[in-house]
Scaffold this active site. Sequence first.
Site, PDB file in Angstrom:
ATOM      1  N   MET A   1       0.826  -1.208   0.000  1.00 39.64           N
ATOM      2  CA  MET A   1       0.000   0.000   0.000  1.00 39.64           C
ATOM      3  C   MET A   1       0.859   1.257   0.000  1.00 39.64           C
ATOM      4  O   MET A   1       0.595   2.218  -0.731  1.00 39.64           O
ATOM      5  CB  MET A   1      -0.954   0.005   1.208  1.00 39.64           C
ATOM      6  CG  MET A   1      -2.003  -1.063   1.181  1.00 39.64           C
ATOM      7  SD  MET A   1      -3.093  -0.949  -0.255  1.00 39.64           S
ATOM      8  CE  MET A   1      -4.144   0.411   0.216  1.00 39.64           C
ATOM      9  N   GLY A   2       1.901   1.271   0.832  1.00 38.21           N
ATOM     10  CA  GLY A   2       2.752   2.452   0.968  1.00 38.21           C
ATOM     11  C   GLY A   2       3.432   2.821  -0.339  1.00 38.21           C
ATOM     12  O   GLY A   2       3.410   3.991  -0.767  1.00 38.21           O
TER      13      GLY A   2
ATOM     14  N   ASN B   1      11.557   3.313   5.264  1.00 32.72           N
ATOM     15  CA  ASN B   1      11.047   2.005   5.654  1.00 32.72           C
ATOM     16  C   ASN B   1      11.996   1.411   6.679  1.00 32.72           C
ATOM     17  O   ASN B   1      13.204   1.595   6.588  1.00 32.72           O
ATOM     18  CB  ASN B   1      10.971   1.081   4.425  1.00 32.72           C
ATOM     19  CG  ASN B   1      10.180  -0.182   4.713  1.00 32.72           C
ATOM     20  OD1 ASN B   1       8.967  -0.113   4.936  1.00 32.72           O
ATOM     21  ND2 ASN B   1      10.855  -1.323   4.735  1.00 32.72           N
TER      22      ASN B   1
ATOM     23  N   LYS C   1       1.834  -2.010   9.219  1.00 34.96           N
ATOM     24  CA  LYS C   1       0.855  -2.987   9.701  1.00 34.96           C
ATOM     25  C   LYS C   1       0.071  -2.400  10.882  1.00 34.96           C
ATOM     26  O   LYS C   1       0.656  -1.774  11.764  1.00 34.96           O
ATOM     27  CB  LYS C   1       1.628  -4.225  10.159  1.00 34.96           C
ATOM     28  CG  LYS C   1       0.869  -5.506  10.142  1.00 34.96           C
ATOM     29  CD  LYS C   1       1.814  -6.624  10.566  1.00 34.96           C
ATOM     30  CE  LYS C   1       1.112  -7.948  10.571  1.00 34.96           C
ATOM     31  NZ  LYS C   1       0.677  -8.388   9.252  1.00 34.96           N
TER      32      LYS C   1
ATOM     33  N   SER D   1      -9.234   2.608   0.924  1.00 30.78           N
ATOM     34  CA  SER D   1      -9.760   1.398   0.290  1.00 30.78           C
ATOM     35  C   SER D   1      -9.436   1.385  -1.196  1.00 30.78           C
ATOM     36  O   SER D   1      -9.370   2.425  -1.827  1.00 30.78           O
ATOM     37  CB  SER D   1     -11.274   1.288   0.476  1.00 30.78           C
ATOM     38  OG  SER D   1     -11.728   0.110  -0.163  1.00 30.78           O
TER      39      SER D   1
ATOM     40  N   GLY E   1      -7.215  -1.388  -2.360  1.00 29.11           N
ATOM     41  CA  GLY E   1      -6.106  -2.326  -2.542  1.00 29.11           C
ATOM     42  C   GLY E   1      -4.959  -1.677  -3.292  1.00 29.11           C
ATOM     43  O   GLY E   1      -4.850  -0.440  -3.371  1.00 29.11           O
TER      44      GLY E   1
ATOM     45  N   LYS F   1     -14.248   3.282   7.713  1.00 30.99           N
ATOM     46  CA  LYS F   1     -13.531   2.270   6.915  1.00 30.99           C
ATOM     47  C   LYS F   1     -13.882   0.864   7.408  1.00 30.99           C
ATOM     48  O   LYS F   1     -14.066  -0.058   6.617  1.00 30.99           O
ATOM     49  CB  LYS F   1     -12.014   2.510   6.976  1.00 30.99           C
ATOM     50  CG  LYS F   1     -11.171   1.409   6.327  1.00 30.99           C
ATOM     51  CD  LYS F   1     -11.430   1.316   4.844  1.00 30.99           C
ATOM     52  CE  LYS F   1     -10.614   0.395   3.995  1.00 30.99           C
ATOM     53  NZ  LYS F   1      -9.912  -0.730   4.426  1.00 30.99           N
TER      54      LYS F   1
ATOM     55  N   HIS G   1     -17.234   0.064   6.132  1.00 28.43           N
ATOM     56  CA  HIS G   1     -17.083  -0.221   4.697  1.00 28.43           C
ATOM     57  C   HIS G   1     -16.659  -1.682   4.505  1.00 28.43           C
ATOM     58  O   HIS G   1     -17.210  -2.406   3.682  1.00 28.43           O
ATOM     59  CB  HIS G   1     -16.040   0.729   4.082  1.00 28.43           C
ATOM     60  CG  HIS G   1     -15.488   0.279   2.766  1.00 28.43           C
ATOM     61  ND1 HIS G   1     -14.543  -0.726   2.665  1.00 28.43           N
ATOM     62  CD2 HIS G   1     -15.743   0.669   1.495  1.00 28.43           C
ATOM     63  CE1 HIS G   1     -14.261  -0.928   1.394  1.00 28.43           C
ATOM     64  NE2 HIS G   1     -14.973  -0.090   0.659  1.00 28.43           N
ATOM     65  N   ASN G   2     -15.668  -2.112   5.283  1.00 29.19           N
ATOM     66  CA  ASN G   2     -15.193  -3.484   5.137  1.00 29.19           C
ATOM     67  C   ASN G   2     -16.258  -4.492   5.560  1.00 29.19           C
ATOM     68  O   ASN G   2     -16.397  -5.549   4.940  1.00 29.19           O
ATOM     69  CB  ASN G   2     -13.920  -3.699   5.967  1.00 29.19           C
ATOM     70  CG  ASN G   2     -12.703  -3.080   5.316  1.00 29.19           C
ATOM     71  OD1 ASN G   2     -12.832  -2.153   4.517  1.00 29.19           O
ATOM     72  ND2 ASN G   2     -11.532  -3.560   5.641  1.00 29.19           N
TER      73      ASN G   2
ATOM     74  N   GLU H   1     -18.526  -4.783   2.786  1.00 28.29           N
ATOM     75  CA  GLU H   1     -17.818  -5.582   1.759  1.00 28.29           C
ATOM     76  C   GLU H   1     -17.963  -7.088   2.058  1.00 28.29           C
ATOM     77  O   GLU H   1     -18.235  -7.882   1.153  1.00 28.29           O
ATOM     78  CB  GLU H   1     -16.353  -5.150   1.777  1.00 28.29           C
ATOM     79  CG  GLU H   1     -15.430  -5.856   0.819  1.00 28.29           C
ATOM     80  CD  GLU H   1     -13.973  -5.389   1.052  1.00 28.29           C
ATOM     81  OE1 GLU H   1     -13.716  -4.177   1.111  1.00 28.29           O
ATOM     82  OE2 GLU H   1     -13.096  -6.260   1.184  1.00 28.29           O
TER      83      GLU H   1
ATOM     84  N   ARG I   1     -38.867 -13.026  31.207  1.00 29.77           N
ATOM     85  CA  ARG I   1     -37.848 -12.327  32.006  1.00 29.77           C
ATOM     86  C   ARG I   1     -38.430 -11.885  33.346  1.00 29.77           C
ATOM     87  O   ARG I   1     -37.774 -11.941  34.382  1.00 29.77           O
ATOM     88  CB  ARG I   1     -37.305 -11.112  31.234  1.00 29.77           C
ATOM     89  CG  ARG I   1     -36.489 -11.487  29.998  1.00 29.77           C
ATOM     90  CD  ARG I   1     -36.010 -10.250  29.239  1.00 29.77           C
ATOM     91  NE  ARG I   1     -35.001  -9.516  29.978  1.00 29.77           N
ATOM     92  CZ  ARG I   1     -35.125  -8.268  30.419  1.00 29.77           C
ATOM     93  NH1 ARG I   1     -36.230  -7.587  30.168  1.00 29.77           N
ATOM     94  NH2 ARG I   1     -34.169  -7.688  31.093  1.00 29.77           N
TER      95      ARG I   1
ATOM     96  N   HIS J   1     -37.730  -8.928  36.082  1.00 22.69           N
ATOM     97  CA  HIS J   1     -37.079  -7.868  35.307  1.00 22.69           C
ATOM     98  C   HIS J   1     -38.055  -6.771  34.875  1.00 22.69           C
ATOM     99  O   HIS J   1     -37.637  -5.796  34.276  1.00 22.69           O
ATOM    100  CB  HIS J   1     -36.381  -8.461  34.078  1.00 22.69           C
ATOM    101  CG  HIS J   1     -35.203  -9.320  34.445  1.00 22.69           C
ATOM    102  ND1 HIS J   1     -34.131  -8.842  35.146  1.00 22.69           N
ATOM    103  CD2 HIS J   1     -34.944 -10.632  34.200  1.00 22.69           C
ATOM    104  CE1 HIS J   1     -33.252  -9.819  35.332  1.00 22.69           C
ATOM    105  NE2 HIS J   1     -33.735 -10.910  34.767  1.00 22.69           N
TER     106      HIS J   1
END
Length: 471
Positions: A14-15, A33, A76, A129, A131, A183, A186-187, A190, A447, A453
Site C-alpha cells: 500500500m505504501g 522504511n 501494519k 480502500s 487495494g 472504513k 465499509h469493510n 464488503e 424475564r 425484570h
Amino acid sequence: MTQPSFGLIGLAVMGENLALNVERNGFPVTVYNRTTAKTDEFMATRAKGKNFKAARTIEEFVKFLDRPRKILVMVKAGKPVDAVIDQLKPLLEEGDTIIDGGNSLYEDTERRTQDLEAKKLGFVGMGVSGGEEGALNGPSLMPGGTPAAYKELEPIFTKIAAQVDDGPCVTFIGPGGAGHYVKMAHNGIEYGDMQLIAEAYDLLKNALGLDRKQLHEVFAEWNTTDELNSFLIEITADIFPQIDPDTNKPLLDQILDAAGQKGTGRWTVVSALELGVTLPTITAAVNARVMSSIKDERVAASQELTGPTGKYDGDVKAFINKIRDALYCSKICSYAQGMALLAKASSEYNYNLNLSEISRIWKGGCIIRAGFLDKIKVAFNENPQLANLLLAPEFKQTILDRQGAWRDVLATASQLGIPVPAFSASLDYFDSYRRASLPQNLTQAQRDYFGAHTYERIDKPRGEFFHTQWF
Ligand code: NBP
C-alpha cells in the site's frame, strides 16, 4: 528542488503505491522504511527518475521534510503504528501531522488522536480502500481526526483520490476515530456483499447446474444492470473463465473453500452488538467465513449428515432472474443495516457523519464501488434523518415489487438444502423491521417470571414498568 513536506513511512504494497500516486500528482515525497533494503529497492526501481528522496533513519526522514510536516504512516495495523508514532513524537514540532492510513481499530485511533493533539500535533486516522491498484491510481479515502490538519492535507488527498462524476472520493469524515470507524463499516459491508454474491453463485451452480461459461455470462449480464453494476460483480464474472496454468483446469475449482479474514468484519459486528444495532447480514457473512474455515470437520460431517439433494426443476431462466432479485433485495437490506450502524455510531461518538457524502466517496476507488451507491447518496441527501434505507421511496418500492421472487429463492434453497445465510438474514431483517408486533412480549413475560425484570404494557405510557407475581 524544494524540500518535500510530505513523507511516507512503510514501503509495503500500500505504501509504495500511495507514494507513487502522491508523487505523480505533483508532490515530492520523502520515503522511509524500517528495513532499509526495501527503501533501496524502491528507489532503484519504481521511484527511479522521480521526485523522491530516501531516508535511512527516522531522524533523517524528519530532517528531510519541510514544516509543517505531513507524514503518512502505512505500516501494519496495531503495535507497529504505535512504535512508529513513538519514534516520531520527540522529533516533530507543533503543527506537524501524522496520518495513519492503515486499517487501525477506531478505538486505537481515538486514543492516538487525543495523545497527539495534546502535544499540539495533528493526527488523521484515514481509511484507505481500493487495494494495490486503488492506492496507485485513485483510492477512496476516509480521513478523520484533527479538522485543521485535514485542511492542510486536502489539496493532496483530493488529487490522489479516485475521481467520480460528482468529485474526488474523499471527504473529512469526522473527529477522532471517525475515519477508521467508517472504513471498518465499509469493510463489514464488503463482507456482506461478497457473501451475498457467493450465495448467488452457489444457487446458480448447484440449484440450476450452470457451468462456468454460463456463470460468467450471468454475472457479466448482471454487471450491465443499473442495480448490480459494481466492482465485485465485475471481478466475479472475470473469475469463472480463468484457467489454472498448473493443472489446465478452471482455477476457481482448484481453490480451497476456506475463507480468510483479517478482522475488520468481526470488528464491525462487535461494534454493532455494543451499540445495539442489528446487523444480521454482515454477521451472517462473518459466520459463513468461520464455517468455511473448518474444512476438515465439514468434510467429516458430510459423511455422517445427510439432507436433500437434487436440482431445481422449473424454468431456469426465470429462476436466474429471481436470484438476481433476491441478491439485490438482500444487498439493500445489508446496506440499510450498515448505514443504520453508521448513524448510531455518529450519535454515540459525536462523529457528525454525513451519510450522503460517505455514500458518494464509496462510488469510486474502493472495493464496494457500485452505481447503487449513487441511489443511497440521493436517498440521504433528500432526507439526512432517514431512519432506515428501506424507507427511502426507491428502495421501498423495489423490495415491495420483488419480495415474491426473494421468498421463492429462499424456499427453493431450503428445499434443496443449499445454505443461504446472508440471503435469509436479510429477509428476516426485512420481515422483522416491517412488523409492528414481534413475539418479544413473550420474552418480556419470561424475564419478569424468572427474574422480576419487569415489563412495559401496551395500554400504559412507555417508561412505566410493571411486575407480576406469576403463579
Ligand atoms: P503490511 O500490513 O504488510 O505492513 C508491512 C509494513 O509495515 C512494512 O513496511 C513493514 O516494514 C512495516 N512494519 C512492521 Br510489519 N512493523 C513495523 C514496526 N514495528 N516499525 C516500523 N515499520 C513496521 O503492509 P500493507 O499490506 O501495505 O498494508 C499497510 C496498511 O494498510 C495495513 O494496515 C493494512 O491493513 C492496510 N490496508 C491494506 C490493503 C491491502 O490491500 N493490502 C488495503 C487497504 C488497507 P519492514 O519492511 O521493515 O518489515
